[in-house]
Scaffold this motif. Sequence first.
Motif, PDB file in Angstrom:
ATOM      1  N   MET A 156       0.846  -1.212   0.000  1.00 13.10           N
ATOM      2  CA  MET A 156       0.000   0.000   0.000  1.00 13.10           C
ATOM      3  C   MET A 156       0.874   1.253   0.000  1.00 13.10           C
ATOM      4  O   MET A 156       1.914   1.276   0.666  1.00 13.10           O
ATOM      5  N   ALA A 157       0.475   2.256  -0.712  1.00 16.70           N
ATOM      6  CA  ALA A 157       1.287   3.473  -0.800  1.00 16.70           C
ATOM      7  C   ALA A 157       1.369   4.176   0.551  1.00 16.70           C
ATOM      8  O   ALA A 157       0.440   4.103   1.356  1.00 16.70           O
ATOM      9  N   GLU A 158       2.500   4.811   0.778  1.00 13.88           N
ATOM     10  CA  GLU A 158       2.655   5.533   2.046  1.00 13.88           C
ATOM     11  C   GLU A 158       2.203   6.988   1.872  1.00 13.88           C
ATOM     12  O   GLU A 158       2.312   7.559   0.789  1.00 13.88           O
ATOM     13  N   VAL A 159       1.689   7.533   2.951  1.00 12.38           N
ATOM     14  CA  VAL A 159       1.218   8.931   2.934  1.00 12.38           C
ATOM     15  C   VAL A 159       1.938   9.677   4.057  1.00 12.38           C
ATOM     16  O   VAL A 159       1.858   9.270   5.218  1.00 12.38           O
ATOM     17  N   LEU A 160       2.657  10.719   3.708  1.00  6.39           N
ATOM     18  CA  LEU A 160       3.374  11.481   4.738  1.00  6.39           C
ATOM     19  C   LEU A 160       2.410  12.389   5.484  1.00  6.39           C
ATOM     20  O   LEU A 160       1.603  13.088   4.863  1.00  6.39           O
ATOM     21  N   VAL A 161       2.519  12.372   6.802  1.00 11.85           N
ATOM     22  CA  VAL A 161       1.686  13.247   7.629  1.00 11.85           C
ATOM     23  C   VAL A 161       2.619  14.107   8.483  1.00 11.85           C
ATOM     24  O   VAL A 161       3.404  13.583   9.280  1.00 11.85           O
ATOM     25  N   TYR A 162       2.540  15.408   8.291  1.00 10.72           N
ATOM     26  CA  TYR A 162       3.378  16.341   9.059  1.00 10.72           C
ATOM     27  C   TYR A 162       2.782  16.496  10.465  1.00 10.72           C
ATOM     28  O   TYR A 162       1.592  16.795  10.616  1.00 10.72           O
ATOM     29  N   VAL A 163       3.614  16.281  11.475  1.00 12.31           N
ATOM     30  CA  VAL A 163       3.114  16.259  12.853  1.00 12.31           C
ATOM     31  C   VAL A 163       3.190  17.649  13.489  1.00 12.31           C
ATOM     32  O   VAL A 163       4.259  18.248  13.581  1.00 12.31           O
ATOM     33  N   ASP A 164       2.027  18.120  13.930  1.00 12.22           N
ATOM     34  CA  ASP A 164       1.969  19.378  14.681  1.00 12.22           C
ATOM     35  C   ASP A 164       1.978  18.996  16.161  1.00 12.22           C
ATOM     36  O   ASP A 164       1.114  18.242  16.622  1.00 12.22           O
ATOM     37  N   HIS A 165       2.965  19.478  16.891  1.00 12.09           N
ATOM     38  CA  HIS A 165       3.097  19.058  18.286  1.00 12.09           C
ATOM     39  C   HIS A 165       3.768  20.142  19.108  1.00 12.09           C
ATOM     40  O   HIS A 165       4.377  21.072  18.569  1.00 12.09           O
ATOM     41  N   VAL A 166       3.647  20.009  20.419  1.00  9.38           N
ATOM     42  CA  VAL A 166       4.409  20.877  21.318  1.00  9.38           C
ATOM     43  C   VAL A 166       5.258  19.950  22.188  1.00  9.38           C
ATOM     44  O   VAL A 166       4.720  19.203  23.013  1.00  9.38           O
ATOM     45  N   ASP A 167       6.563  19.933  21.945  1.00  8.48           N
ATOM     46  CA  ASP A 167       7.490  19.052  22.672  1.00  8.48           C
ATOM     47  C   ASP A 167       7.005  17.611  22.739  1.00  8.48           C
ATOM     48  O   ASP A 167       7.052  16.968  23.804  1.00  8.48           O
TER      49      ASP A 167
END
Length: 320
Positions: free
Chosen positions: A1-12
């Motif tokens: 299955m193709a991979e999908v990049l997910v940019y992570v929004d986080h605080v520490d």
Amino acid sequence: MAEVLVYVDHVDGAVRKPTLELLTLARRIGEPVAVHLGAGADTAAATLAEYGAVKVLAADAAEFADYLVVPKVDALEAAYNAVSPAAVLLPSSAEGKEIAARLAVRIGSGIITDAVDLEAGDEGPVATQSVFAASYSTKSRVTKGTPVITVKPNSAAPEAAPAAGTVEQLAVSFGEKSTGTKVVSRTPRESTGRPDLTEAAIVVSGGRGVNGAENFAIVEALADSLGAAVGASRAAVDAGWYPHTNQVGQTGKSVSPQLYIAAGISGAIQHRAGMQTSKTIVAINKDAEAPIFELVDYGVVGDLFEVVPQLTEEVKARKG
Ligand SMILES: Cc1cc2nc3c(=O)[nH]c(=O)nc-3n(C[C@H](O)[C@H](O)[C@H](O)COP(=O)(O)OP(=O)(O)OC[C@H]3O[C@@H](n4cnc5c(N)ncnc54)[C@H](O)[C@@H]3O)c2cc1C
């Protein structure tokens, strides 16, 4: 299955809710691979795995905090080269959109911003956008390169789907241009203890009908009883009754919560532009002819000074 990049929004390493929504949507089109930049990847990995990340590509460097967005674009580009994904998803924050736009230019791809839904299509992911002050929904897909898509907060309910979430280090080299704009100081915003307006599941907004800064206390009380964020119409903000950062509408913030309660707001097109995609809309207005009633799920014709405190007491009583 193709991979999908997910940019992570986080605080520490504390992952913010819009990222969990992105992971949920990413699973419709492939296997989510999270990209975590900055400190706290090991903490974040557990949450990212719980919501379906098969892998967490992690990079930590002073550049991410010390300079504006370009080092993050460098890192996302490195992740893109490492994975060759089917799509790249980011949250529709100001920063998310800037990173997305820069990445799309670098990799020669089309970009869709402010999607409110995402589905798999025969020729690539199809994004739904809400346009013209939310009076139309459009569906579109990127026809060139790897789709880069930013998704508005509250577009999907996060659903857990445990996956491996294996942390892998991502090698990133920063170009000379990456460090062109340095962050020279930071002033933490005073915390109200309420959720962020654009991410809140419930928003309670007040308008000109609130009739004074001091009266916003009753809007805040209802918001606090529901764990909601507080919004305001431009009329209320321009009158100096509530901060500009809380303005909802065309020239303010766009919100799309599960529940939007408008008190003393007439429903001008410019206000609707920022809240019309809310899942359930409730208005309290003493004028039965107010345009806001055209788009509500539930309307209360009445004086907000009577209705809102009663509602607050009822919510508190039911919560026990
Ligand atoms: C270029 C441009 C951009 C704009 N951008 C925005 C934007 O981003 N956001 C935005 O909100 N507006 C925006 N506006 C302004 C917009 O056109 C309206 O003027 C504004 O939304 C009106 O705010 P309001 O509904 O609070 O006030 P009003 O239209 O004055 O409505 C007040 C309502 O409160 C009701 N009311 C009064 N007293 C009570 C009471 N005691 N109990 C219950 N109800 C009561 C009245 O019946 C009335 O319906 C923009 C305008 C322009 C031209």
